[in-house]
Design a protein around this motif. Structure first.
Motif, PDB file in Angstrom:
ATOM      1  N   LEU A  52     -90.755 -29.853   5.289  1.00 62.30           N
ATOM      2  CA  LEU A  52     -89.358 -28.885   6.720  1.00 62.30           C
ATOM      3  C   LEU A  52     -89.413 -27.633   5.391  1.00 62.30           C
ATOM      4  CD1 LEU A  52     -88.570 -28.904   8.791  1.00 62.30           C
ATOM      5  CD2 LEU A  52     -86.849 -29.528   8.864  1.00 62.30           C
ATOM      6  N   ARG A  53     -88.770 -28.062   4.760  1.00 58.94           N
ATOM      7  CA  ARG A  53     -87.631 -27.489   3.977  1.00 58.94           C
ATOM      8  C   ARG A  53     -88.366 -26.227   2.853  1.00 58.94           C
ATOM      9  NH1 ARG A  53     -86.440 -26.548  -1.652  1.00 58.94           N
ATOM     10  NH2 ARG A  53     -84.559 -25.554  -2.373  1.00 58.94           N
ATOM     11  N   ALA A  54     -89.788 -26.661   2.245  1.00 55.12           N
ATOM     12  CA  ALA A  54     -90.879 -25.336   1.900  1.00 55.12           C
ATOM     13  C   ALA A  54     -91.698 -24.854   2.892  1.00 55.12           C
ATOM     14  CB  ALA A  54     -91.961 -27.112   1.487  1.00 55.12           C
ATOM     15  N   VAL A  55     -91.984 -25.342   4.278  1.00 55.64           N
ATOM     16  CA  VAL A  55     -91.949 -24.559   5.631  1.00 55.64           C
ATOM     17  C   VAL A  55     -91.181 -23.065   6.194  1.00 55.64           C
ATOM     18  CG1 VAL A  55     -92.803 -24.425   8.142  1.00 55.64           C
ATOM     19  CG2 VAL A  55     -93.696 -26.741   6.456  1.00 55.64           C
ATOM     20  N   LEU A  56     -89.806 -23.683   6.080  1.00 51.29           N
ATOM     21  CA  LEU A  56     -88.600 -23.328   5.927  1.00 51.29           C
ATOM     22  C   LEU A  56     -88.914 -22.056   4.984  1.00 51.29           C
ATOM     23  CD1 LEU A  56     -85.730 -25.036   7.713  1.00 51.29           C
ATOM     24  CD2 LEU A  56     -87.754 -23.589   9.116  1.00 51.29           C
ATOM     25  N   ASP A  57     -88.631 -22.527   3.348  1.00 51.12           N
ATOM     26  CA  ASP A  57     -88.662 -21.312   2.623  1.00 51.12           C
ATOM     27  C   ASP A  57     -90.096 -20.701   2.931  1.00 51.12           C
ATOM     28  OD1 ASP A  57     -86.519 -22.373   1.528  1.00 51.12           O
ATOM     29  OD2 ASP A  57     -87.659 -23.798  -0.171  1.00 51.12           O
ATOM     30  N   GLN A  58     -91.420 -21.280   3.066  1.00 48.78           N
ATOM     31  CA  GLN A  58     -92.434 -19.797   3.414  1.00 48.78           C
ATOM     32  C   GLN A  58     -92.687 -19.383   4.350  1.00 48.78           C
ATOM     33  OE1 GLN A  58     -96.054 -22.509   3.106  1.00 48.78           O
ATOM     34  NE2 GLN A  58     -95.765 -23.515   1.475  1.00 48.78           N
ATOM     35  N   GLU A  59     -91.716 -19.360   5.644  1.00 49.92           N
ATOM     36  CA  GLU A  59     -91.548 -18.413   6.599  1.00 49.92           C
ATOM     37  C   GLU A  59     -89.948 -18.089   6.833  1.00 49.92           C
ATOM     38  OE1 GLU A  59     -93.702 -18.115   8.350  1.00 49.92           O
ATOM     39  OE2 GLU A  59     -95.510 -18.980   7.193  1.00 49.92           O
ATOM     40  N   ARG A  60     -89.355 -17.301   5.578  1.00 50.24           N
ATOM     41  CA  ARG A  60     -88.400 -16.655   6.071  1.00 50.24           C
ATOM     42  C   ARG A  60     -88.771 -15.484   6.541  1.00 50.24           C
ATOM     43  NH1 ARG A  60     -84.761 -20.089   5.885  1.00 50.24           N
ATOM     44  NH2 ARG A  60     -83.680 -18.338   5.481  1.00 50.24           N
ATOM     45  N   ALA A  61     -89.430 -14.521   6.675  1.00 53.51           N
ATOM     46  CA  ALA A  61     -89.577 -13.715   7.154  1.00 53.51           C
ATOM     47  C   ALA A  61     -89.601 -13.937   9.008  1.00 53.51           C
ATOM     48  CB  ALA A  61     -91.009 -12.755   6.894  1.00 53.51           C
ATOM     49  N   TRP A  62     -90.633 -14.601   9.188  1.00 52.46           N
ATOM     50  CA  TRP A  62     -90.721 -14.923  10.777  1.00 52.46           C
ATOM     51  C   TRP A  62     -89.195 -15.362  10.924  1.00 52.46           C
ATOM     52  CZ3 TRP A  62     -90.193 -19.479  13.630  1.00 52.46           C
ATOM     53  CH2 TRP A  62     -90.257 -19.576  14.692  1.00 52.46           C
ATOM     54  N   LEU A  63     -88.718 -16.095  10.259  1.00 54.47           N
ATOM     55  CA  LEU A  63     -87.230 -16.965  10.900  1.00 54.47           C
ATOM     56  C   LEU A  63     -86.460 -15.292  10.953  1.00 54.47           C
ATOM     57  CD1 LEU A  63     -87.306 -19.703   8.698  1.00 54.47           C
ATOM     58  CD2 LEU A  63     -86.959 -20.153  10.980  1.00 54.47           C
ATOM     59  N   ALA A  64     -86.673 -14.698  10.015  1.00 51.61           N
ATOM     60  CA  ALA A  64     -85.872 -13.257  10.205  1.00 51.61           C
ATOM     61  C   ALA A  64     -85.787 -12.959  11.208  1.00 51.61           C
ATOM     62  CB  ALA A  64     -85.303 -12.692   8.916  1.00 51.61           C
ATOM     63  N   ALA A  65     -87.562 -12.453  11.594  1.00 44.48           N
ATOM     64  CA  ALA A  65     -87.360 -11.590  12.847  1.00 44.48           C
ATOM     65  C   ALA A  65     -87.062 -12.581  13.877  1.00 44.48           C
ATOM     66  CB  ALA A  65     -88.699 -11.680  12.917  1.00 44.48           C
ATOM     67  N   ASN A  66     -86.447 -13.847  13.834  1.00 51.26           N
ATOM     68  CA  ASN A  66     -86.715 -14.286  15.463  1.00 51.26           C
ATOM     69  C   ASN A  66     -85.034 -15.051  15.441  1.00 51.26           C
ATOM     70  OD1 ASN A  66     -89.168 -14.869  17.366  1.00 51.26           O
ATOM     71  ND2 ASN A  66     -90.252 -15.127  14.914  1.00 51.26           N
ATOM     72  N   GLU A  67     -84.691 -14.461  14.588  1.00 52.27           N
ATOM     73  CA  GLU A  67     -83.167 -14.335  14.455  1.00 52.27           C
ATOM     74  C   GLU A  67     -82.459 -15.629  14.730  1.00 52.27           C
ATOM     75  OE1 GLU A  67     -81.470 -13.030  18.394  1.00 52.27           O
ATOM     76  OE2 GLU A  67     -81.894 -10.887  18.658  1.00 52.27           O
ATOM     77  N   ALA A  68     -83.558 -16.080  13.544  1.00 55.14           N
ATOM     78  CA  ALA A  68     -82.812 -17.522  12.822  1.00 55.14           C
ATOM     79  C   ALA A  68     -82.500 -17.316  11.345  1.00 55.14           C
ATOM     80  CB  ALA A  68     -84.004 -18.683  12.755  1.00 55.14           C
ATOM     81  N   ALA A  69     -82.185 -16.191  10.531  1.00 55.30           N
ATOM     82  CA  ALA A  69     -82.430 -16.101   9.273  1.00 55.30           C
ATOM     83  C   ALA A  69     -81.804 -17.402   8.865  1.00 55.30           C
ATOM     84  CB  ALA A  69     -81.877 -14.706   8.865  1.00 55.30           C
ATOM     85  N   GLY A  70     -80.091 -17.737   9.424  1.00 55.07           N
ATOM     86  CA  GLY A  70     -79.870 -18.854   8.731  1.00 55.07           C
ATOM     87  C   GLY A  70     -80.306 -20.498   8.094  1.00 55.07           C
ATOM     88  N   VAL A  71     -81.286 -20.406   9.336  1.00 56.78           N
ATOM     89  CA  VAL A  71     -82.024 -22.279   9.365  1.00 56.78           C
ATOM     90  C   VAL A  71     -82.422 -22.479   8.143  1.00 56.78           C
ATOM     91  CG1 VAL A  71     -83.156 -23.626  10.658  1.00 56.78           C
ATOM     92  CG2 VAL A  71     -82.702 -21.641  11.645  1.00 56.78           C
ATOM     93  N   HIS A  72     -82.035 -23.152   7.078  1.00 53.18           N
ATOM     94  CA  HIS A  72     -82.847 -23.613   5.820  1.00 53.18           C
ATOM     95  C   HIS A  72     -82.295 -24.664   5.092  1.00 53.18           C
ATOM     96  CE1 HIS A  72     -78.434 -22.173   4.679  1.00 53.18           C
ATOM     97  NE2 HIS A  72     -78.127 -22.373   3.983  1.00 53.18           N
ATOM     98  N   LEU A  73     -83.201 -25.320   4.492  1.00 52.39           N
ATOM     99  CA  LEU A  73     -82.589 -26.517   3.785  1.00 52.39           C
ATOM    100  C   LEU A  73     -82.323 -26.366   2.310  1.00 52.39           C
ATOM    101  CD1 LEU A  73     -84.653 -29.334   5.657  1.00 52.39           C
ATOM    102  CD2 LEU A  73     -81.981 -28.934   6.427  1.00 52.39           C
ATOM    103  N   LEU A  74     -81.137 -26.722   2.005  1.00 51.18           N
ATOM    104  CA  LEU A  74     -80.720 -26.863   0.342  1.00 51.18           C
ATOM    105  C   LEU A  74     -81.935 -28.231  -0.201  1.00 51.18           C
ATOM    106  CD1 LEU A  74     -77.403 -26.224   0.241  1.00 51.18           C
ATOM    107  CD2 LEU A  74     -79.317 -24.401   0.601  1.00 51.18           C
ATOM    108  N   ALA A  75     -82.158 -27.758  -1.490  1.00 47.33           N
ATOM    109  CA  ALA A  75     -82.991 -29.344  -2.544  1.00 47.33           C
ATOM    110  C   ALA A  75     -81.390 -30.293  -1.631  1.00 47.33           C
ATOM    111  CB  ALA A  75     -82.945 -28.575  -4.315  1.00 47.33           C
ATOM    112  N   SER A  76     -80.074 -30.313  -2.315  1.00 50.67           N
ATOM    113  CA  SER A  76     -79.320 -30.677  -1.717  1.00 50.67           C
ATOM    114  C   SER A  76     -80.017 -31.683  -0.309  1.00 50.67           C
ATOM    115  CB  SER A  76     -78.116 -30.377  -1.899  1.00 50.67           C
ATOM    116  OG  SER A  76     -77.999 -29.817  -1.135  1.00 50.67           O
TER     117      SER A  76
END
Length: 248
Positions: A52-76
């Protein structure tokens, strides 16, 4: 996800008749395979969060376009990869990678061994299952590879009894030297099963070669990894294996 992992650990730790197990099972998703809930094991928990973290990191542009730029997972946020728990395996004297005992005994059953043709294929397979040596070591067993030793056994009353036990003498490939392995009498029966057949350059044995002898065709049980005439580093020149005898 972390809660599901904790519920799965609690579910596995409870007995089947414990009423708390049913309550925890209702909180878990049903397994698509049926037969119980979908357990989030430590390995599965790590794999799902890591993916899930890898998918969120790879789709940053898509998340930003859908007003979800703040959705992310940290390494911790990714749980530590679980260490292998070999406690039970070590206590039972077996490797975690070993075949389950029930499967091994099924493979050793006469009804399954009987599916192999009599001779080299069955002898090689059965002996390999019994003694657990490397394929190269089994293929290069010498004809007289079984020796018997008298061993004194002290009984509980202090008396000493002398018994004869069989040992397999073979060239251990890992340490480059000869090694002796204790055998069960039934292992010796497999080794001497075809003792009446002639050896290369030697006539048929009269009594089944009690010292242990294999037929020359054993070397054909699998592809040899090296020329039969080439010796392993440090191997004595006098070693005459089944493969070298076949070459002659």
């Amino acid at each position: 996800m972390a809660q599901r992992a904790r519920d799965s650990a609690d579910y596995q730790g409870l007995d089947a008749g414990d009423p708390r197990r049913a309550v925890i099972g209702e909180r878990l998703l049903p397994s698509t395979a049926g037969g119980g809930p979908l357990l989030v094991t430590p390995q599965r928990h790590w794999g799902l969060v890591h993916t899930l973290r890898a998918v969120l990191d790879q789709e940053r542009a898509w998340l930003a376009a859908n007003e979800a730029a703040g959705v992310h997972l940290l390494a911790s946020d990714v749980p530590r990869y679980p260490d292998r728990d070999d406690t039970d395996s070590e206590m039972e004297g077996r490797s975690q990678d070993a075949l389950p005992e029930a499967v091994f005994l099924q493979l050793m059953g006469e009804e399954n061994l009987a599916l192999l043709p009599d001779g080299t294929a069955r002898d090689f397979t059965e002996l390999s299952l019994r003694i657990g040596r490397r394929p190269w070591e089994v293929r290069h067993l010498e004809f007289d590879c079984v020796v018997w030793h008298d061993i004194d056994i002290e009984a509980a009353d202090g008396s000493v009894q002398r018994r004869r036990y069989p040992f397999l003498v073979y060239w251990m490939q890992k340490v480059r030297r000869r090694h002796k392995l204790p055998l069960h009498p039934t292992d010796v029966e497999v080794i001497t099963r075809r003792g009446r057949l002639p050896r290369p350059g030697v006539g048929p044995t009269a009594s089944g070669a009690a010292a242990g002898c294999w037929t020359s065709s054993l070397a054909c049980a699998g592809p040899a990894r090296r020329s039969p005439t080439r010796r392993s580093p440090g191997e004595p020149k006098s070693t005459r294996s089944i493969s070298s005898a076949t070459a002659t």
